[in-house]
Design a protein around this motif. Structure first.
Motif, short mmCIF file in Angstrom:
data_model
loop_
_atom_site.label_atom_id
_atom_site.label_comp_id
_atom_site.label_asym_id
_atom_site.label_seq_id
_atom_site.Cartn_x
_atom_site.Cartn_y
_atom_site.Cartn_z
N ALA A 287 60.93 56.39 2.68
CA ALA A 287 61.58 57.55 3.28
C ALA A 287 61.19 58.82 2.53
O ALA A 287 61.11 58.83 1.30
N ALA A 288 60.98 59.91 3.27
CA ALA A 288 60.61 61.18 2.64
C ALA A 288 61.73 61.69 1.74
O ALA A 288 61.46 62.28 0.69
N HIS A 289 63.00 61.45 2.13
CA HIS A 289 64.08 62.01 1.31
C HIS A 289 64.14 61.39 -0.08
O HIS A 289 64.70 61.98 -1.00
N CYS A 290 63.56 60.18 -0.25
CA CYS A 290 63.51 59.57 -1.58
C CYS A 290 62.56 60.32 -2.50
O CYS A 290 62.74 60.32 -3.73
N LEU A 291 61.53 60.95 -1.93
CA LEU A 291 60.46 61.55 -2.73
C LEU A 291 60.38 63.06 -2.58
O LEU A 291 59.39 63.67 -2.98
N ASP A 292 61.42 63.65 -2.02
CA ASP A 292 61.48 65.10 -1.86
C ASP A 292 62.06 65.71 -3.13
O ASP A 292 63.26 65.57 -3.42
N ALA A 293 61.22 66.39 -3.91
CA ALA A 293 61.67 66.97 -5.17
C ALA A 293 62.79 67.98 -4.97
O ALA A 293 63.62 68.19 -5.86
N ALA A 294 62.84 68.59 -3.78
CA ALA A 294 63.89 69.58 -3.52
C ALA A 294 65.27 68.95 -3.53
O ALA A 294 66.27 69.63 -3.77
N ASN A 295 65.36 67.62 -3.29
CA ASN A 295 66.66 66.95 -3.34
C ASN A 295 67.25 66.95 -4.74
O ASN A 295 68.46 66.84 -4.91
N TYR A 296 66.38 67.06 -5.75
CA TYR A 296 66.83 66.88 -7.12
C TYR A 296 66.70 68.16 -7.94
O TYR A 296 66.73 68.13 -9.16
N ALA A 297 66.55 69.31 -7.26
CA ALA A 297 66.35 70.58 -7.97
C ALA A 297 67.50 71.53 -7.67
O ALA A 297 68.17 71.44 -6.65
N LEU A 298 67.75 72.44 -8.58
CA LEU A 298 68.71 73.51 -8.37
C LEU A 298 67.94 74.82 -8.17
O LEU A 298 66.94 75.06 -8.84
N LEU B 109 70.38 74.03 -4.68
CA LEU B 109 70.29 72.95 -3.71
C LEU B 109 69.49 73.34 -2.49
O LEU B 109 68.81 72.52 -1.89
N VAL B 110 69.58 74.58 -2.06
CA VAL B 110 68.89 75.02 -0.86
C VAL B 110 67.53 75.59 -1.24
O VAL B 110 67.44 76.55 -2.02
N VAL B 111 66.48 74.97 -0.74
CA VAL B 111 65.12 75.43 -1.01
C VAL B 111 64.41 75.63 0.32
O VAL B 111 64.82 75.08 1.34
N PRO B 112 63.34 76.43 0.35
CA PRO B 112 62.70 76.74 1.63
C PRO B 112 62.18 75.51 2.37
O PRO B 112 62.32 75.40 3.57
N ARG B 113 61.55 74.57 1.66
CA ARG B 113 60.97 73.43 2.35
C ARG B 113 60.79 72.27 1.38
O ARG B 113 60.81 72.46 0.15
N GLN C 73 52.81 61.39 -0.50
CA GLN C 73 52.61 62.26 0.66
C GLN C 73 53.82 62.18 1.57
O GLN C 73 54.19 61.10 2.05
N LEU C 74 54.47 63.32 1.82
CA LEU C 74 55.59 63.39 2.76
C LEU C 74 55.07 63.68 4.16
O LEU C 74 54.02 64.31 4.33
N HIS C 75 55.82 63.23 5.17
CA HIS C 75 55.48 63.61 6.54
C HIS C 75 55.48 65.14 6.62
O HIS C 75 56.43 65.79 6.18
N PRO C 76 54.43 65.74 7.17
CA PRO C 76 54.34 67.20 7.17
C PRO C 76 55.46 67.89 7.95
O PRO C 76 55.76 69.06 7.69
N ASP C 77 56.11 67.16 8.86
CA ASP C 77 57.19 67.75 9.66
C ASP C 77 58.56 67.20 9.27
O ASP C 77 59.51 67.29 10.05
N TYR C 78 58.66 66.64 8.07
CA TYR C 78 59.96 66.17 7.60
C TYR C 78 60.92 67.34 7.46
O TYR C 78 60.60 68.37 6.86
N ASP C 79 62.12 67.19 8.03
CA ASP C 79 63.15 68.24 7.98
C ASP C 79 64.39 67.66 7.29
O ASP C 79 65.10 66.84 7.87
N PRO C 80 64.66 68.07 6.04
CA PRO C 80 65.81 67.50 5.32
C PRO C 80 67.16 67.86 5.94
O PRO C 80 68.15 67.18 5.69
N ARG C 81 67.21 68.90 6.77
CA ARG C 81 68.49 69.29 7.38
C ARG C 81 68.90 68.30 8.47
O ARG C 81 70.08 68.05 8.66
N THR C 82 67.93 67.75 9.18
CA THR C 82 68.23 66.82 10.28
C THR C 82 67.75 65.40 10.00
O THR C 82 68.07 64.48 10.74
#
Length: 516
Positions: free
Chosen positions: A68-79, A81-85, A115-124
């Motif tokens: 899953a992309a959310h496992c490897l999205d560095a933005a999930n673990y950074a302050l 919390l809200v990042v552009p992408r 490699q994350l899916h290029p159209d992964y959207d963490p909001r949805t």
């Protein structure tokens, strides 16, 4: 924001995982897997410095793991919390473990690319898919990925699906050390988007749901990135990736999975991991029970510079691809009727596809041979050719047996001298058989009658809890005796078949023994 199913393995400020405190943390309603049942299952340990996280993944080629992309999205673990992408986490922070049912054990490699899916959207959670590259080819067997053109029924409402992972076993407790599994049915898009479920927020083009309306069975935190598998062409295939859920196993709140068969996900996996090979089992005509024929598979690799590396066959329908290898293989159908033959084709990258062909097998003697001899031509007391003498067991069955003082099970009467000598008279059957378990070894010996022994073989198939654990073919000597010794333990079912030189296969029956 969807509640992701990541497991926290060490103390970490909850600001980094706002959903973690709200979700039940376990595979719910399932149990431990059989050892080695899922060789493609990967355990991911994501190092965050002060803490680490756990996710699942699936080996889909020798060097690629889908998760899953959310496992490897560095933005999930950074302050903040809200990042552009989304931003892929550094690969050196990801350790992949394969080949063990214990979390984090087995063969370990540090990822060389993420490699994350290029159209992964963490909001949805749309397009919640990613691919990890391993620096060295794995030795485990990759899992086949669903092909929408072949496996459309994988997403039918009510289709049984299997989810596996190392999620936590109690709410707020420790993660499971052993791999767990649970079976859940696929849920229709309409039911999952119902007002009592996700109220229209499910993106049906790239998501699917699975679970029970009353709840009680589900994936949960720690299972993120792991597989949802459905069975097609006789094998389990990767149909979904654990993504998110509203709690875990709650009524009407089904587990939500990235739909691997969706065009957007198929395209991403083909780009990031390569396209799987294409294969078709060729048509088989004139198949007759007990007679040898040949099966063939046509295969190609669409990846430039690739090629077909291996072909393995399941010709007896037991789900194990250990009956033959190569683009063509000899096959002796054991019975009349429709039988499925399957070929597992691997390309040079280790990606796998399973092709299936259902073959209509004719009964022996029904394919238009010369008329049978007249019964009136038989002398008194004789039996017409092709029939069974009165009192004889039907072809392929075992005779009634009694156990002698030596522990050898003897047939209801002594074998005739001609049968023991292997003249081929009468029906092939067991004369004696003994199966003993001694210190972890199954020792099998026996004799057959009614066949030309010097040209015959006995095939021994051993199953445990319905799963085949061993198969061996042994020669029958001039005295019609055979034997085998196999290192196995547990309650075992031993099936015996006689393979004769003319291609005839006769079932000799089965025995059950416990080996300690």
């Amino acid at each position: 924001m969807p509640l992701a199913r990541i497991a926290l393995l060490a103390t970490l400020p909850l600001l980094l995982l706002p959903a973690a405190a709200d979700a039940q943390k376990r595979i719910v309603g399932g149990g431990p897997t059989a050892p080695g049942a899922y060789p493609a299952q990967a355990h991911l340990r994501i190092d965050l410095g002060a803490a680490s996280l756990s996710c699942g993944g699936t080996l889909i080629s020798r060097t690629k793991v889908a998760t899953a992309a959310h496992c490897l999205d560095a933005a999930n673990y950074a302050l903040p919390l809200v990042v552009p992408r989304p931003v892929a986490i550094a690969p050196e922070r990801v350790t992949v473990s394969l080949g063990s049912d214990l979390a984090g054990q087995g063969d370990r490699q540090v990822a060389s690319a993420v490699q994350l899916h290029p159209d992964y959207d963490p909001r949805t959670s749309a397009n919640d898919a990613a691919v990890i590259t391993l620096p060295q080819p794995a030795t485990q067997q990759p899992l086949s990925v669903v092909d929408p053109a072949v496996d459309a029924a994988s997403y039918a409402t009510g289709r049984p699906a299997v989810v596996i992972g190392w999620g936590r076993t109690t709410d707020g407790g420790q993660a499971s050390a052993r791999l767990l599994e649970v079976e859940v049915p696929v849920v229709s898009d309409a039911d999952c988007n119902d007002a009592n479920s996700y109220a229209g927020s499910l993106l049906v083009d790239v998501m699917l749901c699975a679970g029970l309306p009353e709840g009680g069975k589900d994936s949960c935190q720690g299972d993120s990135g792991g597989p949802l598998m459905t069975r097609s062409t006789g094998v389990l295939k990767l149909a979904g990736i654990v993504s998110f859920g509203d709690g875990c196993a709650a009524p009407q709140k089904y587990g939500v999975y990235t739909e691997v068969g969706a065009a957007a996900i198929q395209g991403f996996l083909a780009t990031a991991a390569g396209a799987p090979p294409k294969a078709t089992v060729d048509a088989v005509t004139g198949a007759v029970a007990g007679r040898a024929t040949t099966v063939r598979v046509s295969a190609s690799d669409p990846t430039p510079g690739g090629g077909i590396a291996a072909v393995a066959w399941d010709l007896d329908g037991d789900g194990a691809f250990d009956d033959a290898t190569g683009l063509s293989a000899p096959w002796i159908p054991t019975a009349a009727g429709d039988q499925a033959v399957r070929a597992r084709v691997s390309d040079s990258d280790g990606m796998v596809v399973v092709a299936e062909r259902v073959v209509t097998v004719a009964a022996r003697g029904s394919e238009g041979t010369a008329a049978s001899p007249s019964v009136s031509g038989a002398s008194a007391g004789s039996t017409p050719a092709g029939s069974t003498p009165a009192g004889s067991p039907p072809a392929g069955s075992a005779t009634a047996t009694t156990t002698t003082a030596s522990g050898v099970a003897a047939a209801g009467g002594p074998a005739s001298q001609s049968g023991a000598a292997g003249t081929g008279s009468g029906r092939a059957r067991l004369a004696t058989v003994s199966a003993r378990g001694v210190r972890g070894t199954l020792r099998l010996r026996g004799t057959v009658t009614g066949t030309t022994c010097r040209a015959a073989r006995v095939r021994v198939t051993v199953t445990r809890s319905g799963r085949r654990v061993a198969r061996r073919t042994v020669a029958v000597d001039g005295r019609c005796a055979f034997g085998a010794a196999l290192r196995l333990r547990g309650r075992l079912t031993i099936g015996l078949e006689l393979l004769q030189s003319d291609g005839t296969v006769t079932r000799l029956g089965s025995r059950t023994r416990r080996v300690s």
